[in-house]
Every structure is written in structure tokens, then in C-alpha cells.
Motif scaffolding. Structure first.
Motif, mmCIF file in Angstrom:
data_model
loop_
_atom_site.group_PDB
_atom_site.id
_atom_site.type_symbol
_atom_site.label_atom_id
_atom_site.label_comp_id
_atom_site.label_asym_id
_atom_site.label_seq_id
_atom_site.Cartn_x
_atom_site.Cartn_y
_atom_site.Cartn_z
ATOM 1 N N TRP A 148 0.857 -1.299 0.167
ATOM 2 C CA TRP A 148 0.012 0.123 -0.202
ATOM 3 C C TRP A 148 1.142 1.288 0.062
ATOM 4 C CZ3 TRP A 148 -5.396 -0.014 0.816
ATOM 5 C CH2 TRP A 148 -5.966 -1.094 0.769
ATOM 6 N N ARG A 149 0.467 2.240 -0.872
ATOM 7 C CA ARG A 149 1.364 3.227 -1.061
ATOM 8 C C ARG A 149 0.486 4.581 -0.765
ATOM 9 N NH1 ARG A 149 6.128 3.473 -5.054
ATOM 10 N NH2 ARG A 149 6.715 2.002 -3.554
ATOM 11 N N ALA A 150 0.838 5.527 -0.163
ATOM 12 C CA ALA A 150 0.326 6.885 0.283
ATOM 13 C C ALA A 150 0.652 8.012 -0.710
ATOM 14 C CB ALA A 150 0.350 7.303 1.504
ATOM 15 N N GLY A 151 -0.344 8.750 -1.306
ATOM 16 C CA GLY A 151 -0.009 9.780 -2.033
ATOM 17 C C GLY A 151 0.669 10.914 -1.125
ATOM 18 N N LEU A 152 1.321 12.007 -1.735
ATOM 19 C CA LEU A 152 1.895 12.942 -0.769
ATOM 20 C C LEU A 152 1.171 14.178 -1.205
ATOM 21 C CD1 LEU A 152 5.790 12.395 -1.587
ATOM 22 C CD2 LEU A 152 4.328 11.723 0.437
ATOM 23 N N PRO A 153 1.111 15.100 0.007
ATOM 24 C CA PRO A 153 1.766 14.807 1.440
ATOM 25 C C PRO A 153 0.450 14.139 2.276
ATOM 26 C CG PRO A 153 0.470 16.810 1.013
ATOM 27 C CD PRO A 153 0.408 16.488 -0.365
ATOM 28 N N LEU A 154 1.199 13.214 3.109
ATOM 29 C CA LEU A 154 0.310 12.457 4.155
ATOM 30 C C LEU A 154 0.044 13.101 5.483
ATOM 31 C CD1 LEU A 154 -0.653 9.616 4.468
ATOM 32 C CD2 LEU A 154 1.416 8.934 5.254
ATOM 33 N N ALA A 155 0.893 14.228 5.806
ATOM 34 C CA ALA A 155 0.438 14.821 6.934
ATOM 35 C C ALA A 155 -1.039 15.089 7.206
ATOM 36 C CB ALA A 155 1.413 16.010 7.154
ATOM 37 N N GLY A 156 -1.674 15.563 6.413
ATOM 38 C CA GLY A 156 -3.049 15.914 6.657
ATOM 39 C C GLY A 156 -3.891 15.152 7.011
ATOM 40 N N GLU A 157 -3.764 13.658 6.354
ATOM 41 C CA GLU A 157 -4.414 12.576 6.764
ATOM 42 C C GLU A 157 -4.079 11.982 8.220
ATOM 43 O OE1 GLU A 157 -6.897 11.329 4.864
ATOM 44 O OE2 GLU A 157 -6.623 12.742 3.150
ATOM 45 N N THR A 158 -2.866 11.925 8.564
ATOM 46 C CA THR A 158 -2.659 11.276 9.839
ATOM 47 C C THR A 158 -3.012 12.152 10.989
ATOM 48 O OG1 THR A 158 -0.404 12.520 9.810
ATOM 49 C CG2 THR A 158 -0.440 10.182 8.666
ATOM 50 N N THR A 159 -3.108 13.390 10.911
ATOM 51 C CA THR A 159 -3.755 14.194 11.871
ATOM 52 C C THR A 159 -5.337 14.107 12.174
ATOM 53 O OG1 THR A 159 -4.142 16.110 10.485
ATOM 54 C CG2 THR A 159 -2.047 16.110 11.635
ATOM 55 N N ARG A 160 -6.013 13.215 11.491
ATOM 56 C CA ARG A 160 -7.481 13.099 11.687
ATOM 57 C C ARG A 160 -7.718 12.238 12.795
ATOM 58 N NH1 ARG A 160 -9.807 10.674 6.249
ATOM 59 N NH2 ARG A 160 -11.297 10.425 7.850
ATOM 60 N N VAL A 261 1.279 -5.113 3.878
ATOM 61 C CA VAL A 261 0.141 -5.994 4.698
ATOM 62 C C VAL A 261 0.191 -7.443 4.199
ATOM 63 C CG1 VAL A 261 -1.998 -5.993 5.374
ATOM 64 C CG2 VAL A 261 -0.894 -3.801 5.068
ATOM 65 N N ARG A 262 0.488 -8.438 5.101
ATOM 66 C CA ARG A 262 0.432 -9.793 4.754
ATOM 67 C C ARG A 262 -1.088 -10.366 4.837
ATOM 68 N NH1 ARG A 262 5.899 -9.370 7.074
ATOM 69 N NH2 ARG A 262 7.113 -9.274 5.239
ATOM 70 N N ARG A 263 -1.426 -11.175 4.239
ATOM 71 C CA ARG A 263 -3.043 -11.659 4.092
ATOM 72 C C ARG A 263 -3.489 -12.233 5.556
ATOM 73 N NH1 ARG A 263 -4.392 -13.225 -1.327
ATOM 74 N NH2 ARG A 263 -3.369 -11.303 -2.521
ATOM 75 N N TYR A 264 -2.603 -12.452 6.313
ATOM 76 C CA TYR A 264 -3.372 -12.909 7.585
ATOM 77 C C TYR A 264 -3.502 -11.636 8.515
ATOM 78 C CZ TYR A 264 1.797 -12.506 8.639
ATOM 79 O OH TYR A 264 3.264 -11.934 8.618
ATOM 80 N N GLN A 265 -3.062 -10.370 7.794
ATOM 81 C CA GLN A 265 -3.461 -9.244 8.711
ATOM 82 C C GLN A 265 -4.248 -8.304 7.687
ATOM 83 O OE1 GLN A 265 0.215 -7.627 10.679
ATOM 84 N NE2 GLN A 265 -1.385 -7.656 12.440
#
Length: 340
Positions: A148-160, A261-265
Motif C-alpha cells: 500500500w502506498r500513500a500519495g503525498l503529502p500525508l501529514a493532513g491525513e494522519t492528523t485526523r 500488509v500480509r494476508r493474515y492481517q
């Protein structure tokens, strides 16, 4: 007309092989996701210079098989008796003859075995022709994983999600982390998906218990994250824990972040989507065993050993033992020394 066969000529790479390696690695397949996501893997500058031709934990080979030049590299974790294929070159396309690549994989397995590894692993795109080639080379699928990859910037999403504060891993956390690891990872997969030796670990605790462990590997081209989170943690709490790990990194908004992320998670997918991540790849974690299992010695009884001896090799006492039977009333004992 009889076909002509060529014995592979594969050896350790030398400095004089750098031009050949540069050309080959321009069309290489990278089978180490951590390196692919964190370092420059374009050609020789990434897969070779980042690990080196030879080092304590990297080994590069080059050669020719069936009139085709080939090259590959493995990364060895001696403490875990595990070797990871970093790259193979050139890559194989649909319909290509994969015989040279099969010779290369066998040579990599031989090198890994000589250096103490018991298993050789590779992370392969499930839809690539290389997946079929490795199956032919006696690799088996032990696990599947998503990137899984996140687009930039990520900071706004993490603060939620009001990021949770994590603590850096210390030696005192080793036992608790091992308990968490054993409860999350299936037993068959545990020897294969060990955290990288050079990663940084972050620990999440609830009520004094370790409920999460996140490994982070950094490179100039990106950040590679592997979470181990207890399934009892709620989805929003998972997002907060991941956000806390990302916020602990220097300049997380400047480099691409990839979460494995492996399938068991796979229940972590929802939290990653909430954080703005998108799935960018599906891989199979493939393993080839390169060391024979140790058989425990079976110690036969004395009677079994005596039965296997030829008659001529038995001592008089051994032959007497074979002839002993209960005496009948009034019967005299007659030694049978030479019965045979």
C-alpha cells in the motif's frame, strides 16, 4: 540433429564485471520489496552499489548459461539462516526460455547454502512470468502480501486520528514483541517473515501490554513499513497507531511511504484506506528449502543389532544366547558352542 547443451558458467562477480552488470541490471527483476521501496533500484546504482558486490550480507554472481549472460544477488541474514534474493537479471517475459534463469536460481541457492542459509526467499508479483519460473525451481508460496502506498503529502491525513505516541524498541521489549509476533504470524510463516535486521522498531502498548509492533526501514527513495498489530485493536485505533509511527519519522511528507500488509492481517486494509493509502501491488512470498532436515538418530536394541550380524561374525556367547530355551524336566544342559 541432436540438440546442443551448454553447461552454465556462473561465478562470483568481480570489478571487471561491472560493465556487464550495469547492462544486465537495467532489465532486472527486484525480488526484495524493502530494497525496492527504499533505495534507488534503477540499474547497477541501486541493486549493486547499495549492497555492494560482496559484503558481509550481500553476494553477487554473474555468468553465462545457454549462451545468455545472467546475474543475481542475495542478501543473507545469518542469525535467521535466511537468504533473500535481491534481484535476478535479465527478467523473463511471457513465452521466453526460462532455462538460463533456472540455472541462475540454482546457483543462488548453492551460494546461500554454502553461507549457512537454510531457506531462500523471494517476493514476486503473483501475475508475473517469474512466479511460474520460481515454482519450476522448487519454490513454494508461504504467504501473500499487499503493498500500500500513500500519495503525498500525508501529514493532513494522519492528523485526523490523533496519532498515538509510540516508544522506540529497546532490549527490554524483546520478550513481549516475540509473544505478539507468535500470536499474530502463522507458525509456518514465522521463520520466513522475520523483521529486517537493520530496521527501526516502534512499540505500541495498551494497559502495559504490547499490542503492536511496527518496523520501519528508511532510504533516500522511500520508507517501508511492516505492521504487526493485535486483531483486537479497533480500526480507528489502528489508523491512529499507524499515524503515530509515521509522525515519528523525520520528514514523512517528503518521501513515498509503502506499507506491507500480509494476508493474515488483511483487516488492516480499512485503516490504510482511511489514512489515504492505495494498494499498488500484490506479491507472493516464495520459499525454497536449501538444507536437508537433520534426522534424529534411532538407536536399535541389542537384540536387533545381533540379528543383523552374519553368523560367522557372532561370538560363541551370542550364538549361545540365540539357542537358550526353557529346559524340560530331567533334561541335561548341553552347550552348543558351534551351532551356526
Amino acid at each position: 540433429m541432436m540438440p546442443t547443451y551448454y553447461d552454465p558458467d556462473i561465478r562470483a562477480a568481480k570489478l571487471v564485471d561491472l560493465p556487464v552488470l550495469r547492462r544486465l541490471t537495467e532489465h532486472a527483476s527486484i525480488l526484495d520489496s524493502e530494497m525496492y521501496c527504499t533505495r534507488d533500484t534503477v540499474g547497477v546504482h541501486g541493486a549493486l552499489i547499495s549492497g555492494g558486490l560482496w559484503s558481509r550480507d550481500h553476494y553477487t554472481i554473474v555468468g553465462k548459461a545457454h549462451k545468455q549472460m545472467i546475474a543475481g544477488q542475495i542478501r543473507i541474514h545469518p542469525a535467521d539462516h535466511l537468504a533473500q534474493i535481491v534481484f535476478v537479471a535479465p527478467s523473463v517475459e511471457e513465452g521466453d526460455d526460462n532455462t538460463p534463469l533456472l540455472n541462475l536460481v540454482d546457483a543462488l541457492a548453492l551460494v546461500a547454502g554454502r553461507r549457512g542459509a537454510h531457506m531462500l526467499t523471494a517476493e514476486v508479483d503473483e501475475l508475473s512470468p517469474l512466479f511460474t519460473t520460481l515454482r519450476t525451481a522448487n519454490f513454494a508460496v508461504y504467504a501473500r502480501q499487499e503493498l500500500w502506498r500513500a500519495g503525498l503529502p500525508l501529514a493532513g491525513e494522519t492528523t485526523r486520528f490523533q496519532p498515538v505516541t509510540l516508544t522506540r524498541e529497546t532490549g527490554d521489549d524483546a520478550f513481549d514483541i516475540q509473544l505478539l509476533y507468535s500470536s499474530i504470524v502463522p507458525r509456518l510463516v514465522q521463520p520466513v517473515v522475520v523483521p529486517p535486521p537493520d530496521c527501526e522498531g516502534w512499540v505500541y502498548r495498551e494497559n502495559g501490554q504490547v499490542r503492536g509492533y511496527i518496523t520501519v526501514s528508511e532510504g533516500k527513495n522511500g520508507i517501508y513499513v511492516v505492521p504487526f498489530l493485535h486483531p483486537d485493536i479497533g480500526t480507528e485505533q489502528v489508523a491512529a497507531v499507524l499515524a503515530g509511527a509515521l509522525n515519528a519519522l523525520p520528514r514523512p511528507e517528503k518521501r513515498p511511504i509503502t506499507v506491507c500488509v500480509r494476508r493474515y492481517q488483511d483487516w488492516l486494509d480499512t485503516a490504510l484506506t482511511m489514512l489515504g493509502f492505495e494498494m499498488c501491488g500484490q506479491q507472493a512470498v516464495m520459499v525454497r528449502h536449501i538444507a536437508a532436515g537433520v534426522r534424529h538418530a534411532a538407536y536399535p536394541s541389542l537384540a536387533q543389532v545381533l540379528d543383523t550380524l552374519p553368523a560367522a561374525a557372532r561370538t560363541p556367547t551370542q550364538r549361545l544366547i540365540k539357542t537358550i530355551r526353557p529346559l524340560q524336566p530331567g533334561e541335561a544342559v548341553t552347550p552348543q558352542w558351534n551351532v551356526g
